[in-house]
Enzyme design. Structure first.
Site, short mmCIF file in Angstrom:
data_model
loop_
_atom_site.label_atom_id
_atom_site.label_comp_id
_atom_site.label_asym_id
_atom_site.label_seq_id
_atom_site.Cartn_x
_atom_site.Cartn_y
_atom_site.Cartn_z
N GLU B 99 1.01 -1.10 -0.13
CA GLU B 99 0.27 0.16 0.16
C GLU B 99 0.78 1.30 -0.33
OE1 GLU B 99 -2.77 -0.02 3.41
OE2 GLU B 99 -3.44 1.99 2.91
N GLU B 211 -17.02 0.69 -4.56
CA GLU B 211 -16.81 1.70 -3.95
C GLU B 211 -17.04 2.84 -4.74
OE1 GLU B 211 -12.95 2.14 -2.52
OE2 GLU B 211 -12.94 0.19 -1.11
N HIS B 250 -8.64 5.08 1.27
CA HIS B 250 -7.81 4.17 -0.88
C HIS B 250 -7.91 5.41 -1.21
CE1 HIS B 250 -10.74 0.21 -0.11
NE2 HIS B 250 -8.88 0.20 -0.08
#
Lengths: 387, 298
Positions: B99, B211, B250
């Site tokens: 990430e 999302e 995110h």
């Protein structure tokens, strides 16, 4: 990370893009003096990390040093509320005083990362001044877009094509094309998510000049930009969001009263939706991340508890890397430290669940356990203040 | 059968000696995954947990072990290099968990991946699992899964586990589960994974979890609504209550225009004939009902 207009303009100037002569002022006197130096007339612009400054009264063309002083004096130390800030606004700690430019025509130009193209795009419109969002809604055909091939990068012909479509010709066409190429270089070399100039102007004698400058640098790339890290203005950020970011916690302040602690961004968003569906508006989005320690969980809960709006705390942790006992210890640590009383609704799943539950059950805190999201909904209704 | 992984998957872990890499390499192995190699430059010749050979390079690892899947836990500044190294070594399937890779680094890398015979899942993803093949290449808790015929695809990690937990709770097993990642530029889109499920004879129904942000869900909806796609879909879109302009964890989840909102995505999916899962608490029940309605039982 957002840069201030004056910081972005300093970078523009270093790359050879013309910007108005300007001077940063922290006091009314400094603003008046700067205005006098520019011949008694100037633009005074609040330096804040928010768009919509003009409409909110944060920008004024002044006709005398006195006017500059009184306008800056009113702004400095105040908080500016624009259509892009929350009701609390952002603090004005400096104003940029600039020599007035002789505007012939205005344009909008920007470089941003486009997800569909999976790479940078350059955007322009002959209608400067207004917001691109408004333009996109009202007249999308007026927006010119050039996707950039990452191998070729932005080619000169693309810049010339944009300049032509912006209605420019002659030396203004060549110069504007050069500015577009330079903005792209600034975008790439500073790992930006956005470089925006609104307006980019053609002066009445045909020169291209950036009257405004906006740069957003990608947070994930800051590790290789020590110089840009120095430009961070923490005072412009939400205090709790900034504290969370320092602890590598994703936190977004919201308007409701249910503090939310979740691991994972998707589950955190889902938790907000569940709370809202139960009629319990969340006070925040918070993703504590995967490999959190009890200290990190405690820090996250501490951030939630320092928000005075919070009357309940909802924990939704899917324990994988983050073990339930670690989460439970973090929660009790934070509650102890803050001497907090707010009821807890705890939904935990995964590694060391029973140990986690027994730590919370034995903590003396007001805890309601839920095993499923449906039970979370019920618990939220049952703990509604006044219920 | 399921998608991406099978009994022939031979997995190498890049960054196997790191904290996260070692933890998850072990968890994958314990689940039943054939973990054949690890790669950490400078640690070549060592053994991980006394049995898994560690190599200095992916190339050496592939030569020695015929690894055909790479799982990457390398920190963000070095992860693009790790992905490219696996592509160069001819690995056909890569999952990058890392990430925080700068988006600018993914721009060129995405083109490189597209130009080569490789499928990249992620970055910033939980990876994938095939319960029937006892093969897990990612960070999901293995014990919540059970073999079955429902495919799951999502951008995120823990929300996928939530969905799987609810499915398993209803006695509904999974053919495969894939988390494609939460970053703006990722190797595989929803459509890529939906296409694999569409072609998989052992997947009856797909749970598709999207999302806010971007318009990948709308593109997926178009594909779901097309004649090419033949399987029933249950869909959940999260983030309906997120404020516009704020990044919700995110990097990809930020509402920047009408098409990025949950409402717009749900409308597109409804039009495409997907069954909408009303709230995140209703995943298991909605899928159970859809299976009954499709004559597939629960």
């Amino acid at each position: 990370m957002k840069l201030h207009e004056y910081q972005a303009k300093a970078i523009f100037a270093r790359y050879g893009i013309a910007v108005p002569d300007g001077s940063l002022a922290h006091t009314a006197d400094e603003a008046a003096t700067a205005t006098a130096n520019f011949g008694g007339r100037a633009a005074v612009k609040a330096q804040v990390h928010a768009g919509g400054r003009g409409l909110a009264g944060g920008v004024k063309v002044v006709g005398s040093p006195d006017e500059a002083g009184s306008f800056a004096g009113g702004l400095l130390g105040s908080r500016l509320v624009t259509n892009q800030t929350d009701a609390g606004g952002v603090p004005v700690e400096s104003v940029l005083v600039e020599a007035l430019a002789d505007i012939g025509s205005e344009m909008y130009v920007a470089v941003t990362m486009d997800r569909d193209h999976r790479g940078p795009v350059v955007i322009a419109s002959a209608g400067g001044g207004t917001s691109i969002e408004q333009l996109a809604a009202e007249n999308p055909d007026a927006i010119i877009t050039e996707p950039v091939d990452p191998v070729l990068e932005l080619m000169p012909y693309q810049c010339r094509r944009m300049a032509t479509r912006l209605g420019l010709s002659g030396s203004a066409l060549r110069d504007a094309a050069g500015v577009l190429a330079t903005l792209y270089r600034i975008f790439v070399e500073h790992d930006c998510s956005l470089v925006e100039v609104n307006p980019l102007i053609v002066t009445s004698d045909g020169a291209i000049m950036a009257l405004d400058a906006k740069m957003d640098v990608e947070d994930d790339a800051l590790f290789r930009h020590a110089d840009l890290q120095q430009l961070r203005d923490r005072n412009q950020e939400d205090a709790l969001e900034a504290e969370a970011a320092d602890g590598d916690i994703a936190y977004v302040s919201l308007d409701g009263s249910v503090g939310c602690l979740v691991n994972g961004a998707g589950l955190a968003m889902a938790t907000l939706d569940v709370a809202n569906a139960a009629g319990a508006a969340p006070a925040n989005f918070l993703d504590v991340g995967g490999g959190a320690t009890d200290e990190k969980v405690a820090k996250a809960v501490g951030i939630i508890l320092s928000d005075p709006k919070v009357d309940r705390v909802l924990v939704n942790v899917f324990g994988g890397i983050l073990r339930c006992d670690v989460a439970a210890r973090g929660i009790t640590m934070a509650y102890e430290e803050h001497q907090a009383q707010q009821p807890l609704i705890v939904r935990m799943l995964g590694t060391n669940l029973e140990e986690g539950k027994s730590i919370l059950a034995g903590s003396g805190l007001n805890v309601t356990f839920a095993d499923t999201l449906t039970e979370v909904t019920a618990a939220l209704s049952a703990t509604q203040p006044g219920a | 059968m399921g998608i991406l992984l099978n009994e022939q998957s031979r997995v190498l872990v890049q960054g196997i000696t790191g904290r996260e890499g070692s933890f998850h390499a072990r968890a994958c192995k314990d689940y039943g995954t054939q973990l054949v190699a690890g790669v950490t430059p400078g640690r070549g010749g060592q053994l991980f947990d006394d049995v898994v050979p560690v190599f200095d390079s992916v190339e050496e690892a592939v030569d020695a072990t015929q690894a055909n899947v790479s799982l990457i836990f390398v920190p963000p500044p070095f992860a693009p290099d790790a992905i490219a190294e696996s592509v160069d070594a001819g690995i056909p399937l890569i999952a990058c968990i890392t990430e925080g890779i700068p988006v600018h680094d993914m721009v060129g890398l995405y083109r490189y991946v597209q130009a080569n015979p490789v499928r990249l899942i992620g970055p910033n993803c939980p990876g994938m699992i095939n319960p029937g093949a006892h093969c897990k290449v990612g960070i999901m808790p293995g014990n919540i899964h059970m073999p079955g015929r429902v495919g799951v695809v999502s951008r995120s990690g823990t929300l996928t586990y939530e969905a799987v937990g609810q499915l398993t709770g209803q006695g509904i097993g999974q053919s495969s589960c894939v988390g494609i990642g939460g970053d703006p530029i990722i190797g595989s889109s929803f459509i890529d994974i939906l296409r694999l499920y569409n072609d998989d004879p052992d997947t009856d129904l797909v749970v598709f979890i999207g999302e806010i942000g971007g318009n990948m869900e709308q593109q997926a909806a178009e594909f779901i609504g097309s004649a090419e796609f033949t399987k029933p879909v249950c869909s959940l879109i999260v983030g309906a209550t997120a404020p516009s302009g704020k990044r919700m964890g995110h990097a990809g989840a930020i509402i920047t225009g009408e098409s990025a909102t949950a409402e717009s995505k749900i409308r597109s999916l409804e039009r495409a004939g997907a069954r909408i899962i009303p709230t995140p608490a209703d995943i298991g029940e909605t899928v159970a009902a859809a299976l009954v309605e499709s004559g597939l039982g629960a």
